[in-house]
Scaffold this motif. Structure first.
Motif, PDB file in Angstrom:
ATOM      1  N   ALA A 116     117.196  46.534  83.131  1.00 48.81           N
ATOM      2  CA  ALA A 116     117.788  45.469  83.944  1.00 48.81           C
ATOM      3  C   ALA A 116     117.550  44.096  83.341  1.00 48.81           C
ATOM      4  O   ALA A 116     118.243  43.132  83.693  1.00 48.81           O
ATOM      5  N   SER A 117     116.575  43.983  82.421  1.00 52.51           N
ATOM      6  CA  SER A 117     116.297  42.688  81.801  1.00 52.51           C
ATOM      7  C   SER A 117     117.403  42.241  80.861  1.00 52.51           C
ATOM      8  O   SER A 117     117.514  41.052  80.538  1.00 52.51           O
ATOM      9  N   VAL A 118     118.243  43.184  80.394  1.00 55.72           N
ATOM     10  CA  VAL A 118     119.368  42.837  79.524  1.00 55.72           C
ATOM     11  C   VAL A 118     120.472  42.230  80.379  1.00 55.72           C
ATOM     12  O   VAL A 118     120.913  42.849  81.352  1.00 55.72           O
ATOM     13  N   PRO A 119     120.931  41.013  80.064  1.00 56.31           N
ATOM     14  CA  PRO A 119     122.005  40.397  80.868  1.00 56.31           C
ATOM     15  C   PRO A 119     123.239  41.295  80.912  1.00 56.31           C
ATOM     16  O   PRO A 119     123.803  41.639  79.877  1.00 56.31           O
ATOM     17  N   ARG A 120     123.644  41.677  82.106  1.00 57.26           N
ATOM     18  CA  ARG A 120     124.746  42.621  82.231  1.00 57.26           C
ATOM     19  C   ARG A 120     126.078  42.073  81.712  1.00 57.26           C
ATOM     20  O   ARG A 120     126.835  42.814  81.076  1.00 57.26           O
ATOM     21  N   PRO A 121     126.407  40.792  81.935  1.00 52.46           N
ATOM     22  CA  PRO A 121     127.663  40.293  81.342  1.00 52.46           C
ATOM     23  C   PRO A 121     127.678  40.412  79.822  1.00 52.46           C
ATOM     24  O   PRO A 121     128.698  40.799  79.244  1.00 52.46           O
ATOM     25  N   LEU A 122     126.549  40.107  79.176  1.00 49.68           N
ATOM     26  CA  LEU A 122     126.487  40.221  77.716  1.00 49.68           C
ATOM     27  C   LEU A 122     126.651  41.668  77.285  1.00 49.68           C
ATOM     28  O   LEU A 122     127.361  41.959  76.309  1.00 49.68           O
ATOM     29  N   LEU A 123     126.013  42.597  77.998  1.00 48.27           N
ATOM     30  CA  LEU A 123     126.146  44.011  77.679  1.00 48.27           C
ATOM     31  C   LEU A 123     127.593  44.469  77.803  1.00 48.27           C
ATOM     32  O   LEU A 123     128.117  45.178  76.922  1.00 48.27           O
ATOM     33  N   LEU A 124     128.265  44.070  78.872  1.00 43.94           N
ATOM     34  CA  LEU A 124     129.655  44.465  79.065  1.00 43.94           C
ATOM     35  C   LEU A 124     130.559  43.885  77.987  1.00 43.94           C
ATOM     36  O   LEU A 124     131.453  44.564  77.479  1.00 43.94           O
ATOM     37  N   ILE A 125     130.328  42.630  77.614  1.00 41.16           N
ATOM     38  CA  ILE A 125     131.142  42.003  76.572  1.00 41.16           C
ATOM     39  C   ILE A 125     131.008  42.760  75.261  1.00 41.16           C
ATOM     40  O   ILE A 125     131.998  43.075  74.591  1.00 41.16           O
ATOM     41  N   VAL A 126     129.768  43.088  74.883  1.00 41.31           N
ATOM     42  CA  VAL A 126     129.534  43.764  73.604  1.00 41.31           C
ATOM     43  C   VAL A 126     130.119  45.168  73.612  1.00 41.31           C
ATOM     44  O   VAL A 126     130.845  45.569  72.683  1.00 41.31           O
ATOM     45  N   VAL A 127     129.851  45.926  74.666  1.00 37.49           N
ATOM     46  CA  VAL A 127     130.288  47.320  74.704  1.00 37.49           C
ATOM     47  C   VAL A 127     131.811  47.415  74.814  1.00 37.49           C
ATOM     48  O   VAL A 127     132.456  48.171  74.073  1.00 37.49           O
ATOM     49  N   ILE A 128     132.417  46.652  75.717  1.00 41.12           N
ATOM     50  CA  ILE A 128     133.869  46.683  75.866  1.00 41.12           C
ATOM     51  C   ILE A 128     134.542  46.194  74.585  1.00 41.12           C
ATOM     52  O   ILE A 128     135.551  46.756  74.135  1.00 41.12           O
ATOM     53  N   GLY A 129     133.975  45.149  73.985  1.00 37.97           N
ATOM     54  CA  GLY A 129     134.541  44.643  72.741  1.00 37.97           C
ATOM     55  C   GLY A 129     134.442  45.638  71.603  1.00 37.97           C
ATOM     56  O   GLY A 129     135.396  45.814  70.831  1.00 37.97           O
ATOM     57  N   LEU A 130     133.308  46.334  71.490  1.00 41.93           N
ATOM     58  CA  LEU A 130     133.127  47.296  70.403  1.00 41.93           C
ATOM     59  C   LEU A 130     134.061  48.498  70.540  1.00 41.93           C
ATOM     60  O   LEU A 130     134.502  49.060  69.537  1.00 41.93           O
ATOM     61  N   PHE A 131     134.367  48.893  71.760  1.00 44.55           N
ATOM     62  CA  PHE A 131     135.279  50.019  71.953  1.00 44.55           C
ATOM     63  C   PHE A 131     136.744  49.591  71.920  1.00 44.55           C
ATOM     64  O   PHE A 131     137.633  50.447  71.926  1.00 44.55           O
ATOM     65  N   GLY A 132     137.000  48.280  71.872  1.00 44.12           N
ATOM     66  CA  GLY A 132     138.382  47.819  71.909  1.00 44.12           C
ATOM     67  C   GLY A 132     139.006  47.535  70.558  1.00 44.12           C
ATOM     68  O   GLY A 132     140.226  47.345  70.477  1.00 44.12           O
ATOM     69  N   TRP A 133     138.200  47.516  69.473  1.00 42.54           N
ATOM     70  CA  TRP A 133     138.760  47.105  68.181  1.00 42.54           C
ATOM     71  C   TRP A 133     139.706  48.121  67.529  1.00 42.54           C
ATOM     72  O   TRP A 133     140.585  47.704  66.759  1.00 42.54           O
ATOM     73  N   PRO A 134     139.573  49.444  67.754  1.00 41.27           N
ATOM     74  CA  PRO A 134     140.444  50.366  67.003  1.00 41.27           C
ATOM     75  C   PRO A 134     141.941  50.110  67.170  1.00 41.27           C
ATOM     76  O   PRO A 134     142.698  50.197  66.194  1.00 41.27           O
ATOM     77  N   THR A 135     142.386  49.816  68.390  1.00 39.55           N
ATOM     78  CA  THR A 135     143.817  49.568  68.600  1.00 39.55           C
ATOM     79  C   THR A 135     144.283  48.362  67.788  1.00 39.55           C
ATOM     80  O   THR A 135     145.339  48.397  67.140  1.00 39.55           O
ATOM     81  N   HIS A 136     143.498  47.303  67.814  1.00 37.24           N
ATOM     82  CA  HIS A 136     143.854  46.111  67.042  1.00 37.24           C
ATOM     83  C   HIS A 136     143.836  46.408  65.542  1.00 37.24           C
ATOM     84  O   HIS A 136     144.712  45.942  64.800  1.00 37.24           O
ATOM     85  N   ALA A 137     142.843  47.159  65.096  1.00 32.81           N
ATOM     86  CA  ALA A 137     142.725  47.457  63.669  1.00 32.81           C
ATOM     87  C   ALA A 137     143.928  48.252  63.169  1.00 32.81           C
ATOM     88  O   ALA A 137     144.435  47.999  62.069  1.00 32.81           O
ATOM     89  N   ARG A 138     144.405  49.200  63.961  1.00 33.61           N
ATOM     90  CA  ARG A 138     145.545  50.016  63.531  1.00 33.61           C
ATOM     91  C   ARG A 138     146.808  49.156  63.401  1.00 33.61           C
ATOM     92  O   ARG A 138     147.584  49.314  62.451  1.00 33.61           O
TER      93      ARG A 138
END
Length: 289
Positions: free
Chosen positions: A143-165
């Motif tokens: 819980a010490s990890v800021p949840r907005p930062l976690l969501l930004i990183v995780v959602i962003g990391l899973f979102g790049w393949p479509t853009h890359a293709r």
């Protein structure tokens, strides 16, 4: 042109209004005289715990009514929830677009084993049940990890393949053009070719895919908050508010309608604006009236 597309202009205006709602949430709620964290039990029906009065307790004091059981001001929750959704949606899109452009351009331009590695990784991630992974990650991360930062990183990391293709396909086409071949013949290195020759010709598809990607990122954040692993309470979130409103839909439908309408308008606006940009920037596509 974009200014002749009424739907795109309506989407842009809606985004601007929602953006003002998010940026000016503190000012607007101060004008109302409320905030998203104060409890107003006096605005509740003692018998049911729901809002007293009609339409969820809408009044001059509470513009959108109040939240059942707590009496928190619903307008303040929706306004500050817009800030949460826009922050995560825009930041996660920036992460995924940046990674997608860098990996897509480099894969399309360099080719060989590197291209195969990027393409294979993108295919794996596109078929990966990322929502399940995000739910599991949201449970195990401290819980010490800021949840907005976690969501930004995780959602962003899973979102790049479509853009890359998409960017890779555009790069494969562009690198065969004469101006790129001429630049290489004059000794231009990969970085010069990327920044001077390729990137200016990629701005149109990058802008369109980024605009169309934002509502998906906002939707993922809302879905995770709806499932209880997104933004934790008491931080306002459209998704969690909609989740809480399901139990009150019969007795207090406004509790579901108002945040649901905000989420719908945000996703609709970005989609129609993205469609309009695609029509305006692609000469092969006609502009809608």
């Amino acid at each position: 042109m974009l200014r002749t597309d009424r739907w795109a202009l309506a989407g842009a205006l809606t985004i601007a209004l929602l953006g003002l709602l998010a940026v000016g949430a503190d000012v607007l709620t101060a004008i109302e005289g409320q905030d998203p964290f104060s409890y107003h039990t006096d605005a509740l029906d003692p018998a049911t715990g729901g809002p007293a009065g009609v339409l969820g307790g809408i009044s001059g004091t509470h513009w959108f009514g109040v939240e059942p059981l707590t009496g928190r001001d619903l307008f303040a929750i929706v306004a500050h929830g817009a800030r949460t959704s826009f922050l995560i949606g825009l930041a996660a899109t920036a992460v995924s677009v940046l990674l997608g452009v860098l990996l897509g351009v480099s894969a399309g331009y360099l080719g060989g084993w590197y291209d195969r590695l990027v393409t294979w990784t993108a295919d794996v991630l596109l078929g990966f049940p990322y929502l399940v992974f995000m739910i599991a990650l949201g449970v195990v991360v401290p819980a010490s990890v800021p949840r907005p930062l976690l969501l930004i990183v995780v959602i962003g990391l899973f979102g790049w393949p479509t853009h890359a293709r998409i960017v890779r396909a555009q790069t494969l086409s562009l690198k065969e053009r004469k101006f790129v071949s001429a630049a290489r013949a004059f000794g231009a290195g990969p970085w010069h070719v990327f920044t001077v020759e390729l990137l200016p010709n990629l701005w149109a598809p990058i802008t369109v895919m980024a605009t169309l990607s934002i509502p998906g990122k906002i939707g993922v954040e809302a879905a995770l908050s709806f499932l209880g692993v997104g933004i934790p309470p008491p931080t306002p979130s459209w998704g969690r508010t909609i989740s809480d409103a399901i139990d009150w839909v019969r007795s207090d439908p406004m509790y579901l309608i108002l945040p649901g309408a905000a989420l719908f308008l945000a996703t609709w606006a970005f989609n129609v604006l993205g469609d309009g940009l695609r029509d305006a920037l692609d000469p092969r596509t006609g502009v809608r009236g």
